[in-house]
Design a protein around this motif. Structure first.
Motif: not given
Length: 348
Positions: A304-308, A86-95, A74-84, A60-61
């Motif tokens: 961002a997602a892949q580097t992390l 695809a790598a087998g992780y889930s995303m928890s987001i907090r605004h 908005t599009p950055i969050i979408q790209a982060i989520e797709q990458t996360i 979980n990231i």
């Protein structure tokens, strides 16, 4: 014997061991062989409950979005989520609001949600080692760097554009079109953040061109707010009729400037040219289309997602990535150089 012992034995992360145990395909043959060998050497026998616990804890990231109402994210969050994903992780987001402490929230979130990594989307540019000490998981700064702080580069990763350099490029574009009376619209030139970096880029471009910095052409609205920007620029226009161009530090502020210009009866770009930075989707639909330096939002999110993930899984150390923005020629910048004037005269 625990899964953590297996991870330490073969020099990989707990999440990598978990994916080997669960026969996930996104593990190299070499790493899979090392993990299986370590399992055999340590006589590790996973049970279903332990494996479930490991998956929950390590896959979980977290993503903390500062100023979540900003359409740029908005599009950055979408790209982060797709990458996360695809790598087998889930995303928890907090605004969180601009005034919130993203480091304290991140530290709390990492414990309560048992995160394996954290992305700070938007944030402070002046973290100290003491401030981030509470975050005990790998983290990354997205769209900003620790420009004014004192963090060692190995403390965290970052992915962003060079705000100072791109602001300089924007103003140089105006100068190349013959503009010398160039105003700037920003929130605060001393905010130790994007505003300050882009103001410095504005100053750099003027200095290189031998154009004096004029205090009366610096429009600070005090906060990152469209209404405040609109009111501030109205005031500036009234007292500086000789302005031919404006550099705004963000597209949303450019919209406020455009409204203020039109309401005075002036035309864009015939009377006043406007250039900005960001390239948010709505900027393509202004009339005329906003000329802006477009940030590579998809790549910002992916990198961002892949580097992390690479840091979490032990494949790479923390690193700082700088991406380039690209000039999108719209219809808000006029060429008032002598060459352009001569060409227009010849045509008539």
């Amino acid at each position: 014997m625990t899964i953590r012992d297996v991870a330490e034995r073969c020099g990989v992360s707990v999440s990598t061991v978990s994916r080997v145990l669960n026969e996930k395909p996104d593990v190299s043959d070499d790493v899979r062989a090392r993990v299986l060998a370590a399992i055999d050497e340590l006589h590790y026998i996973p049970n279903s409950s332990a494996r479930s616990l490991v998956q929950t804890a390590s896959a979980n990231i977290g993503v903390i979005v500062r100023g979540g109402g900003n359409p740029f994210y908005t599009p950055i969050i979408q790209a982060i989520e797709q990458t996360i994903n695809a790598a087998g992780y889930s995303m928890s987001i907090r605004h969180i609001p601009d005034s919130a402490d993203e480091v304290a929230i991140g530290a709390s979130l990492s414990k309560s949600n048992r995160l394996s990594g954290l992305i700070l989307l938007g944030g402070c540019f002046d973290y100290s080692e003491d401030q981030v000490a509470a975050i005990d998981i790998p983290f990354l700064c997205c769209t900003f760097t620790n420009s004014f702080g004192f963090l060692h580069e190995g403390t965290c990763s970052s992915v962003s554009i060079d705000d100072r350099a791109e602001a300089r490029n924007a103003v140089k574009h105006l100068i190349s079109k013959g503009h010398r009376n160039i105003a700037i619209m920003l929130d605060d030139r001393n905010d130790s953040s994007i505003g300050q970096l882009r103001f410095e880029g504005y100053c750099d471009a003027l200095k290189e061109a031998g154009i004096p910095l004029r205090e009366e052409l610096i429009c600070e609205c005090g906060e990152y707010d469209m209404e405040a920007a609109y009111q501030s620029f109205n005031t500036l226009l009234g007292s500086n009729p000789g302005i031919t161009a404006v550099f705004t530090i963000a597209d949303t502020l450019a919209f406020s400037v455009m409204k203020a210009v039109y309401e005075t009866g002036l035309k864009i770009p015939e009377d006043i040219s406007i250039i900005s930075i960001d390239g948010i989707e709505i900027s393509r639909f202004t009339v005329p289309t906003l000329t802006t330096l477009v940030q590579p939002v998809d790549r910002l999110g992916y990198e961002a997602a892949q580097t992390l993930i690479n840091v979490i899984e032990g494949r790479a150390a923390h690193k700082q990535i700088t991406l380039r923005a690209n000039l999108r020629e719209g219809g808000t910048v006029a060429d008032i150089s002598q060459n352009a004037i001569n060409k227009r005269s010849q045509r008539h």
